[in-house]
Design a protein around this motif. Structure first.
Motif, short mmCIF file in Angstrom:
data_model
loop_
_atom_site.label_atom_id
_atom_site.label_comp_id
_atom_site.label_asym_id
_atom_site.label_seq_id
_atom_site.Cartn_x
_atom_site.Cartn_y
_atom_site.Cartn_z
N HIS A 1 -5.63 9.00 0.62
CA HIS A 1 -5.31 7.96 -0.47
C HIS A 1 -4.83 9.11 -1.55
O HIS A 1 -5.44 9.72 -1.95
N TRP B 1 -3.50 8.22 -8.00
CA TRP B 1 -2.62 7.62 -9.18
C TRP B 1 -3.65 7.01 -10.38
O TRP B 1 -4.54 6.64 -10.25
N ASP C 1 -5.91 -2.40 -10.20
CA ASP C 1 -4.71 -2.58 -9.35
C ASP C 1 -3.60 -2.87 -10.52
O ASP C 1 -3.89 -3.77 -11.15
N TYR D 1 0.04 -0.03 -7.44
CA TYR D 1 -0.82 1.05 -7.19
C TYR D 1 -2.29 0.76 -7.58
O TYR D 1 -2.47 -0.04 -8.66
N ARG D 2 -3.30 1.70 -7.16
CA ARG D 2 -4.42 1.59 -7.41
C ARG D 2 -4.91 2.71 -8.50
O ARG D 2 -4.59 3.99 -8.13
N MET E 1 2.33 3.25 -2.19
CA MET E 1 1.99 4.44 -3.13
C MET E 1 0.86 5.27 -2.74
O MET E 1 0.65 6.46 -3.18
N ALA E 2 0.06 4.62 -2.14
CA ALA E 2 -1.29 5.34 -1.43
C ALA E 2 -0.91 6.69 -0.86
O ALA E 2 -1.82 7.51 -0.70
N ASN F 1 1.04 -1.14 0.06
CA ASN F 1 0.23 0.03 -0.03
C ASN F 1 0.75 1.31 0.03
O ASN F 1 0.41 2.33 0.43
#
Length: 212
Positions: A163, A166, A200, A107-108, A78-79, A76
């Motif tokens: 968050h 991205w 994702d 990343y999401r 990059m959140a 998690n």
């Protein structure tokens, strides 16, 4: 990480390492590993793993010793980093890489999730031990963050957090600016019965020789 093993070199710098899960997975392979995190609670757990090195540091600007074949930001991580944070991180970590080094990130894609309506006001995530309800409180486009409130089904605690926003096209432009070229992108397989595309991603970038 099995399908990305070919991109992982002999030395690995794990940024935002958390509890050191990647280090535990790599330990049997004999790779050199350094995990870096600024969360003392996470590092306390990580340092329980034998034979692995961990460093308490801010990955966006603190000095990190050594040069590595591979840099990772997984889980998690990059959140918690906005585009501005990542810009500083990539500049600071230039000292830790060499031409041909790889960078693995997952990343999401929140931009696509908003566009498709899969994350609007409320998103429910099911875990092994219950359900977490995330409620969007504020979308800050200037900073590139979504402010959330998370509450479990037990309602014993509430977590307010942000968050970072991205998307593949945002990350690719930023990485290219710092000399990293996309080598591989692998979105996960869609879940059975899912009507939406997966959001994702795992990206692999390689540093150009001309920008080292």
């Amino acid at each position: 990480m099995a399908r990305h093993r070919r991109y992982i070199g002999r030395s690995v710098l794990d940024l935002g390492c958390g509890g050191g899960v990647l280090g535990a997975l790599l330990a049997p392979t004999g790779r050199e590993y350094l995990g870096v995190d600024a969360n003392p609670d996470m590092l306390r757990e990580a340092r329980k793993l034998p034979g692995l090195r961990f460093l308490d540091a801010d990955v966006t600007h603190d000095r990190i010793p050594g040069r590595f074949d591979t840099v990772t930001m997984l889980g998690n991580a990059m959140a918690h980093f906005t585009v501005a944070d990542m810009d500083r991180l990539l500049a600071a970590r230039r000292a830790n890489v060499r031409p041909g080094s790889t960078f693995l990130l997952d990343y999401r894609d929140l931009i696509a999730m908003f566009w498709q309506g899969t994350w609007t006001k409320v998103r429910v995530t099911t875990h092994v031990r219950g359900t977490i309800t995330h409620r969007a409180r504020l979308l800050d486009l200037e900073k590139g963050t979504l402010h959330l409130r998370a509450r479990p089904s037990t309602r014993k605690w509430v977590l307010d957090w942000s968050h970072a926003l991205w998307s593949p096209f945002i990350l690719e432009m930023l990485m290219r600016h710092h000399g990293w070229l996309l080598a591989h992108r692998s979105p996960p397989k869609a879940r059975r019965g899912a009507s939406r595309i997966p959001q994702d991603y795992v990206d692999v970038y390689r540093l150009e020789a001309t920008r080292a």
